[in-house]
Design an enzyme around this catalytic site. Structure first.
Site, short mmCIF file in Angstrom:
data_model
loop_
_atom_site.label_atom_id
_atom_site.label_comp_id
_atom_site.label_asym_id
_atom_site.label_seq_id
_atom_site.Cartn_x
_atom_site.Cartn_y
_atom_site.Cartn_z
N ASN A 50 0.86 -1.18 0.00
CA ASN A 50 0.00 0.00 0.00
C ASN A 50 0.90 1.24 0.00
O ASN A 50 1.51 1.55 1.03
CB ASN A 50 -0.90 -0.03 1.25
CG ASN A 50 -1.73 1.23 1.39
OD1 ASN A 50 -1.79 2.06 0.48
ND2 ASN A 50 -2.39 1.37 2.53
N LYS B 87 0.11 4.25 -0.22
CA LYS B 87 -0.56 5.43 0.39
C LYS B 87 -0.38 6.65 -0.51
O LYS B 87 -0.31 6.50 -1.73
CB LYS B 87 -0.06 5.64 1.82
CG LYS B 87 -0.17 4.35 2.65
CD LYS B 87 -0.04 4.54 4.12
CE LYS B 87 -0.21 3.20 4.83
NZ LYS B 87 -0.15 3.28 6.26
N HIS C 10 -9.62 0.95 5.14
CA HIS C 10 -8.32 1.14 5.77
C HIS C 10 -8.48 2.06 6.98
O HIS C 10 -9.30 2.98 6.96
CB HIS C 10 -7.32 1.74 4.76
CG HIS C 10 -5.92 1.73 5.29
ND1 HIS C 10 -5.46 2.67 6.18
CD2 HIS C 10 -4.89 0.87 5.07
CE1 HIS C 10 -4.20 2.39 6.48
NE2 HIS C 10 -3.83 1.30 5.82
N GLU D 106 -6.87 4.47 8.03
CA GLU D 106 -6.70 5.91 7.75
C GLU D 106 -7.97 6.49 7.13
O GLU D 106 -8.31 7.64 7.37
CB GLU D 106 -5.47 6.12 6.86
CG GLU D 106 -4.19 5.94 7.66
CD GLU D 106 -3.00 5.41 6.87
OE1 GLU D 106 -3.01 5.45 5.64
OE2 GLU D 106 -2.06 4.91 7.53
N GLU E 23 -5.03 -5.01 10.63
CA GLU E 23 -4.02 -3.97 10.82
C GLU E 23 -4.28 -3.25 12.14
O GLU E 23 -5.12 -2.34 12.20
CB GLU E 23 -4.08 -2.95 9.68
CG GLU E 23 -3.77 -3.53 8.32
CD GLU E 23 -3.26 -2.47 7.35
OE1 GLU E 23 -2.15 -2.63 6.85
OE2 GLU E 23 -3.97 -1.47 7.12
N GLY F 263 2.73 2.40 10.80
CA GLY F 263 3.66 3.51 10.65
C GLY F 263 4.38 3.89 11.94
O GLY F 263 5.00 4.95 12.02
N SER G 23 3.73 -2.05 10.20
CA SER G 23 5.19 -2.06 10.34
C SER G 23 5.84 -3.40 9.94
O SER G 23 6.79 -3.86 10.57
CB SER G 23 5.60 -1.68 11.76
OG SER G 23 5.15 -0.37 12.06
P1 13P Z 1 3.13 0.48 7.66
O1 13P Z 1 3.67 -0.78 7.07
O2 13P Z 1 3.85 1.72 7.18
O3 13P Z 1 3.05 0.40 9.16
O4 13P Z 1 1.63 0.66 7.15
C1 13P Z 1 0.75 -0.40 7.24
C2 13P Z 1 -0.47 -0.08 6.47
O5 13P Z 1 -1.24 0.79 6.85
C3 13P Z 1 -0.71 -0.82 5.22
O6 13P Z 1 -2.00 -0.61 4.75
#
Ligand code: 13P
Length: 246
Positions: A9, A11, A92, A94, A164, A170, A205
């Site tokens: 992803n 982002k 997701h 976010e 997740e 992150g 992560s």
């Molecule tokens: P990270 O791997 O940067 O922690 O992000 C995970 C994520 O949100 C994947 O959709």
């Protein structure tokens, strides 16, 4: 039996040039897992055309719950399929926390994606506060239930689920392999027998250094990788560690 999926992803990152470089770094990737990347909308055609014939699939990070019409700024599932996407992320964390997506809307997006022939990757996960107050299973159960009620069990099981934990996204803090396995097992139990075929990915992560341990867990069928998927070397290493169990 369940072929693992390693999904990157990206982002809201990249430019035409940076994406060309990143895709260059992914060419000839060696893995028995399925691999997919999720670029920002505007770069989807570029990525689809570069990856054509590479064996790497492409997905979108979001989709409208509506089919077509006066929905300024939205992108329909049919359009994503039309330009060559196979997957789409729905719900997701976010999108849920920053853009106010609620379980009901996530469920509609899941249904709209499948109706168009896309494979939705349904993201679920708890915040640190919810985990600390012992609500992890209730939160994930409710996120899953909303989609089960709207789409039905069989449809949910035909999609992909990504666990997740919000506190691991992150932050550099990964759930331990045992923590991930515990939640993945619970999710599979909630789905019952039809859930035996469903791929449940872990996200939060994930890096080359922790991927093997996560992938070794019985109910972890791959990863949804954020930050580390922007580094082709690191992403290749993660993909290498995913294997098809007998
Ligand atoms: P990270 O791997 O940067 O922690 O992000 C995970 C994520 O949100 C994947 O959709």
């Amino acid at each position: 039996m369940r072929r693992p999926l390693v999904a990157g992803n990206w982002k809201m990152n990249g430019s035409r040039e940076a994406i060309d470089l990143l895709l260059d770094g992914l060419s000839g990737i060696s893995t028995t897992a399925e691999v997919a990347v999720f670029p920002p909308y505007v770069y989807l055609p570029q990525v689809v055309s570069t990856l054509c014939g590479s064996g790497i699939d492409v997905g979108a990070q979001n989709v409208s719950e509506y089919q077509a019409g006066a929905y300024t700024g939205e992108v329909a599932a049919d359009m994503l399929l039309d330009i060559g996407c196979r997957y789409v992320l729905v719900g997701h964390s976010e999108r849920r926390s920053l853009f106010g997506e609620k379980d009901r809307q996530v469920a509609e997006k899941f249904v709209a994606s499948q109706r168009s022939g896309l494979i939705p990757v349904l993201c679920v996960g708890e915040t640190l506060e919810q985990r600390a107050s012992g609500k992890t299973l209730a939160v994930i159960g409710a996120q899953l239930d909303a989609v089960l009620e709207r789409a039905g069990l069989e449809s949910v099981c035909n999609g992909v689920i990504a666990y997740e934990p919000v506190w691991a996204i992150g932050t550099g803090k990964t759930a331990t392999a045992e923590q991930a396995q515990e939640i993945h097992r619970e999710i599979r139990q909630q789905l019952g027998e039809p859930g035996m075929k469903t791929r449940i990915l872990y996200g939060g992560s994930v890096k080359a250094a922790n991927a093997a341990e996560l992938f070794a867990q019985q109910d972890v069928d791959g990863a949804l990788v954020g930050g580390a998927s922007l580094d082709s070397g690191e992403f290749r290493e993660i993909c290498k560690k995913a294997y098809v169990a007998n």
